[in-house]
Design an enzyme around this catalytic site. Structure first.
Site: not given
Length: 307
Positions: A180, A230, A300
């Site tokens: 990520r 998410s 995130e």
């Protein structure tokens, strides 16, 4: 806040670079984010060519005006005070073309659409991306991934613009792609296009995988409400959603923001939430999980803008 005179001066400069239809003043950013959160941008610009992107960056540098890149707003929270200066969206750079087993996609194309085009061309490797709502540029920015696949598995190279407005071609290895993350934000790069290397495969086999992943996504994720997807990265050895669920936080609500009852890793805009409420709920979840399990949940999702 930029004064009115500066606003009109800047507007005139921007419409000299691109069409009037590509420049909006005081544009509400909640209309351009998946969470349906965010105040106004002073200038919201949607250039149509690489040269226009270069010229807008050079203008921002010359005029010393703040400049922010906005993808398609899927992994992003914009605060209620909005964003000062120029906000640029590359949604009009969305061409997708196939050459042999490679696909070249514009930054503004949705990665979902690239995966669907790959299916049409019987190319395997992007099945994991069939449910990722972000743009190609955003997918590179954060090395997007799902269901065991990630962008770095298939990315060959990218064309970017740097902070000075220069166009560079970089290999995937030059982006430091990791879980990520990439070096794109640190270097101030703006992705213009990406080239993916895929493998020739069987249409029905590729479609079968995509149908399965789509079904898993639709049955497990709260797609009926606005959200940023998410919220948290996966902590080593754990799953964020499970930790939140075990902290008995499903259904927890602050204002119009709620920890999803369907998937605890998602926070949904249940009822006209403000960004302030949404962010407060993120912090509450982080604090609770830390208190219960002594595990730090790292975001995130990116948060930008002014309060």
């Amino acid at each position: 806040m930029i004064c009115v005179l500066t606003n009109h001066h800047m507007y005139d400069k921007l419409i000299q670079i691109t069409a009037k239809s590509n420049v909006m003043m005081n544009e509400l950013l909640k209309d351009h984010t998946y969470t349906r959160l965010g105040g106004k941008a002073d200038f919201y610009v949607t250039p149509e060519t690489y040269n226009q992107v270069q010229d807008i960056i050079k203008l921002a540098n010359r005029e010393n005006i703040a400049f922010t890149m906005l993808g398609n707003g899927s992994n992003l929270i914009v605060k209620d005070g909005g964003i000062r200066g120029i906000v640029m969206n590359l949604q009009k750079l969305a061409d997708i073309k196939t050459v042999g087993n490679t696909m070249i996609a514009g930054s503004g194309a949705r990665i979902i659409d690239v995966s669907r085009e790959a299916l049409k061309e019987k190319l395997a490797g992007l099945e994991f991306a069939c449910g990722i709502p972000g743009s190609v540029g955003g997918a590179l920015f954060m090395n997007a991934g799902a269901y065991g696949g990630e962008i770095k598995d298939v990315l060959k190279s990218t064309v970017v613009v740097n902070r000075e407005g220069e166009i560079l071609t970089l290999t995937a290895d030059q982006l430091d792609l990791d879980y990520r993350t990439s070096n794109i934000p640190d270097n101030g790069y703006i992705v213009l296009e990406a080239t993916f290397t895929l493998e020739h495969g069987d249409y029905d086999a590729i479609k079968g995988i995509m149908d399965d992943l789509t079904n898993r996504r639709e049955t497990k994720q709260p797609l009926e409400y606005p959200s940023c997807g998410s919220v948290f990265k996966r902590p080593p050895g754990y799953f964020a959603g499970k930790l939140i669920q075990d902290s008995e936080l499903q259904g927890k609500q602050i204002g119009g923001a709620q920890v999803s009852l369907k998937h605890a890793g998602f926070i949904v805009n249940r009822d006209n939430a403000t960004a302030k409420e949404y962010i407060a709920l993120i912090h509450f979840v982080q604090d609770t999980v830390k208190e219960r399990f002594d595990i730090n949940l790292e975001r995130e999702v990116k948060i930008i803008g002014e309060d």
